[in-house]
Design a protein around this motif. Structure first.
Motif, PDB file in Angstrom:
ATOM      1  N   SER A  30     -19.084  38.173  30.551  1.00  0.00           N
ATOM      2  CA  SER A  30     -19.291  39.071  29.413  1.00  0.00           C
ATOM      3  C   SER A  30     -20.578  39.880  29.516  1.00  0.00           C
ATOM      4  N   ILE A  31     -21.381  39.603  30.551  1.00  0.00           N
ATOM      5  CA  ILE A  31     -22.688  40.264  30.662  1.00  0.00           C
ATOM      6  C   ILE A  31     -22.536  41.669  31.222  1.00  0.00           C
ATOM      7  N   ASN A  32     -23.137  42.629  30.541  1.00  0.00           N
ATOM      8  CA  ASN A  32     -23.214  43.998  31.052  1.00  0.00           C
ATOM      9  C   ASN A  32     -24.610  44.226  31.630  1.00  0.00           C
ATOM     10  N   ASP A  33     -25.514  44.718  30.807  1.00  0.00           N
ATOM     11  CA  ASP A  33     -26.862  45.016  31.282  1.00  0.00           C
ATOM     12  C   ASP A  33     -27.763  43.787  31.235  1.00  0.00           C
ATOM     13  N   LEU A  34     -28.673  43.742  32.197  1.00  0.00           N
ATOM     14  CA  LEU A  34     -29.712  42.714  32.225  1.00  0.00           C
ATOM     15  C   LEU A  34     -31.063  43.409  32.226  1.00  0.00           C
ATOM     16  N   GLY A  35     -32.018  42.769  31.599  1.00  0.00           N
ATOM     17  CA  GLY A  35     -33.330  43.391  31.528  1.00  0.00           C
ATOM     18  C   GLY A  35     -34.451  42.374  31.486  1.00  0.00           C
ATOM     19  N   TRP A  36     -35.643  42.871  31.739  1.00  0.00           N
ATOM     20  CA  TRP A  36     -36.862  42.073  31.614  1.00  0.00           C
ATOM     21  C   TRP A  36     -37.750  42.699  30.556  1.00  0.00           C
ATOM     22  N   PHE A  37     -38.216  41.834  29.656  1.00  0.00           N
ATOM     23  CA  PHE A  37     -39.179  42.206  28.632  1.00  0.00           C
ATOM     24  C   PHE A  37     -40.444  41.397  28.889  1.00  0.00           C
ATOM     25  N   ARG A  38     -41.530  41.837  28.304  1.00  0.00           N
ATOM     26  CA  ARG A  38     -42.740  41.037  28.342  1.00  0.00           C
ATOM     27  C   ARG A  38     -43.512  41.199  27.042  1.00  0.00           C
ATOM     28  N   GLN A  39     -44.256  40.149  26.729  1.00  0.00           N
ATOM     29  CA  GLN A  39     -45.025  40.142  25.489  1.00  0.00           C
ATOM     30  C   GLN A  39     -46.390  39.545  25.752  1.00  0.00           C
ATOM     31  N   ALA A  40     -47.407  40.366  25.588  1.00  0.00           N
ATOM     32  CA  ALA A  40     -48.782  39.896  25.709  1.00  0.00           C
ATOM     33  C   ALA A  40     -49.250  39.377  24.360  1.00  0.00           C
ATOM     34  N   PRO A  41     -50.255  38.515  24.341  1.00  0.00           N
ATOM     35  CA  PRO A  41     -50.748  37.972  23.064  1.00  0.00           C
ATOM     36  C   PRO A  41     -51.127  39.076  22.086  1.00  0.00           C
ATOM     37  N   GLY A  42     -50.615  38.964  20.872  1.00  0.00           N
ATOM     38  CA  GLY A  42     -50.934  39.932  19.833  1.00  0.00           C
ATOM     39  C   GLY A  42     -50.203  41.250  19.937  1.00  0.00           C
TER      40      GLY A  42
END
Length: 116
Positions: A30-42
């Motif tokens: 069922s997977i179409n797009d895959l991605g990478w996110f990132r979150q720095a503190p604050g």
């Protein structure tokens, strides 16, 4: 349901490289797009790399030329090769999958720390 598990994070010096992996399991068809996110503190969680089911890629300007996203459909895995790392790349990195039904799935994240 789709489950995502990231791996490969760690501590690296500026200028170094890391390779992140994200293994998908469950309803992988069922997977179409895959991605990478990132979150720095604050800071908010930001998308910086995507790859479609057909293999088309896109990148945020901040990582273009340094990071490469790829996917191995046979292994149900998406990769992120990160080169020329900078201290500002320090963040918690998340894998994201968009399914054909429109839902989104997230991994738990893997920490990347770049020392100066």
């Amino acid at each position: 349901q789709v489950q995502l598990v990231e791996s490969g994070g760690g501590l690296v010096q500026a200028g170094g490289s890391l390779r992140l992996s994200c293994a998908a399991s469950g309803s992988i068809f069922s997977i179409n797009d895959l991605g990478w996110f990132r979150q720095a503190p604050g800071k908010q969680r930001d998308l910086f790399a995507t790859i479609t089911k057909g293999g088309s890629t896109s990148y945020a300007d901040s990582v273009k030329g340094r990071f490469t996203i790829s996917r191995d459909n046979a292994k149900n895995t998406v990769y992120l090769q990160m080169n020329s790392l900078k201290p500002e790349d320090t963040a918690l990195y998340y894998c994201n999958a968009k399914t054909c039904s429109g839902s989104e799935k997230w991994g738990r994240g893997t920490q990347v720390t770049v020392s100066s």
